[in-house]
Design an enzyme around this catalytic site. Structure first.
Site, PDB file in Angstrom:
ATOM      1  CG  ASN A 180       2.799  -9.345   3.507  1.00 53.88           C
ATOM      2  OD1 ASN A 180       2.144  -9.775   2.560  1.00 53.88           O
ATOM      3  ND2 ASN A 180       4.018  -9.757   3.768  1.00 53.88           N
ATOM      4  CB  SER A 212       5.728  -9.958  -5.907  1.00 48.69           C
ATOM      5  OG  SER A 212       6.339  -8.869  -6.577  1.00 48.69           O
ATOM      6  CE  LYS A 213       1.551  -9.013  -0.834  1.00 50.20           C
ATOM      7  NZ  LYS A 213       2.099 -10.057   0.005  1.00 50.20           N
ATOM      8  CB  ALA A 214       7.819  -5.790  -5.655  1.00 54.42           C
TER       9      ALA A 214
END
Ligand code: GLU
Length: 291
Positions: free
Chosen positions: A13, A262-264
């Site tokens: 993802n 993280s992506k965040a």
């Protein structure tokens, strides 16, 4: 015959970052140290967020890092029947029930409960399920399911714990003389977790446990952020009669502000690092595995 089986299980993802590189390299190195097998599993049950280009990038990035795996790769989206069978087993044991609240209804219930004091949260900080669907009559459940209402299948955690008894897992440090300790599982800290939904017959917790068993994984090596998920994993293993692997939850790679990558937090991807001229050997040094 391999005695040890280790796995890296990314979700496609987003692009892999240094945190993934550390986890994958550690698994690969430990598999070699143990004379075992290293496998790759693609955890792609969340169709809304997973994309084929991310999966292709996972293979490319891992090869670039010098990692190889035993084929075939297991892609969770191709094995939904396996998870369905596990759910059916839990259902026939009377340990699963459907709940019908929407996300906003659940939020409203939590707000309501918090008027009387703090409502418990799970180790990820998410409020425990506040609803009363477990008390719903069979007739009502069936009526709503037949009417096509969306639902979540939840584990009746207290009943499951009563059935399974006290559980623990082996948590090991790394290295030839690494110590192993027993950690007591506390599945109650997750409340009645969602194991499946109307549109998807599985969840992270269920599929990881089913797959680790089906793939003969002996050592689960993954980030510290998943440490307490092991409580629920042990409970599901006990209920489903599955073996329990040895666990090693590794340190997390953090950014300059000490936050987990993280992506965040917009962690720089391995492919961006590569494009900027960083080598695979540099990556190993950056995550503390350089030689
Ligand atoms: N797919 C999970 C993730 O990307 C890892 C699951 C596991 O190692 O148990 O965070």
């Amino acid at each position: 015959m391999y005695t040890s089986v280790l796995r890296f299980a990314p979700s496609p993802n987003g692009y892999l970052h240094l945190g993934h590189a550390y986890s994958a390299l550690l698994n690969f190195d430990m598999a070699r140290e143990l004379g075992g097998r290293f496998i790759l599993r693609i955890e792609d049950i969340d169709a809304a967020r997973c994309r084929p280009e991310y999966e292709a990038a996972i293979y490319e990035d891992l090869r670039w890092l010098g990692i190889s795996w035993v084929e075939p790769v297991r892609r969770q989206s191709q094995h939904l029947a396996d998870y369905q069978a596990a759910i059916a087993k839990l259902e026939s044991a009377g340990l699963v029930y459907p709940s019908f609240e929407s996300r906003s209804e659940i939020n409203a219930l939590v707000t309501e409960r918090e008027r009387h004091g703090p409502w418990p949260r799970d180790p990820d900080g998410v409020p425990l399920y506040p609803g009363r669907a477990r008390q719903m009559s069979m007739v009502e459940r069936e009526r709503r399911r037949r009417a096509g209402e969306p639902f979540a299948l939840r584990l009746a955690t207290d009943a499951a714990v009563a059935r399974a008894g006290v559980l623990s897992w082996s948590e090991t440090a790394r290295g030839p003389r690494a110590e192993t300790r027993r950690v007591t599982a506390v599945p109650q800290q997750w409340g009645d977790v969602v194991l499946a939904r109307k549109e998807l017959p599985t969840s992270y917790h269920l599929s990881v446990v089913v797959d680790d068993a089906l793939q003969g994984v002996t050592n689960v090596v993954r980030g510290q952020d998943l440490f307490w998920s092991t409580s629920i994993h042990r409970l599901l293993q006990a209920l489903l009669g599955l073996p329990d692997p040895v666990y090693h939850h590794h340190r997390l790679i953090t950014d300059d502000d000490g936050r987990k990558l993280s992506k965040a937090t917009h962690a720089t991807s391995l492919r961006e690092l590569r494009a900027a001229g960083v080598s695979a050997a540099d990556v190993k040094r950056m995550v503390g595995l350089g030689r």
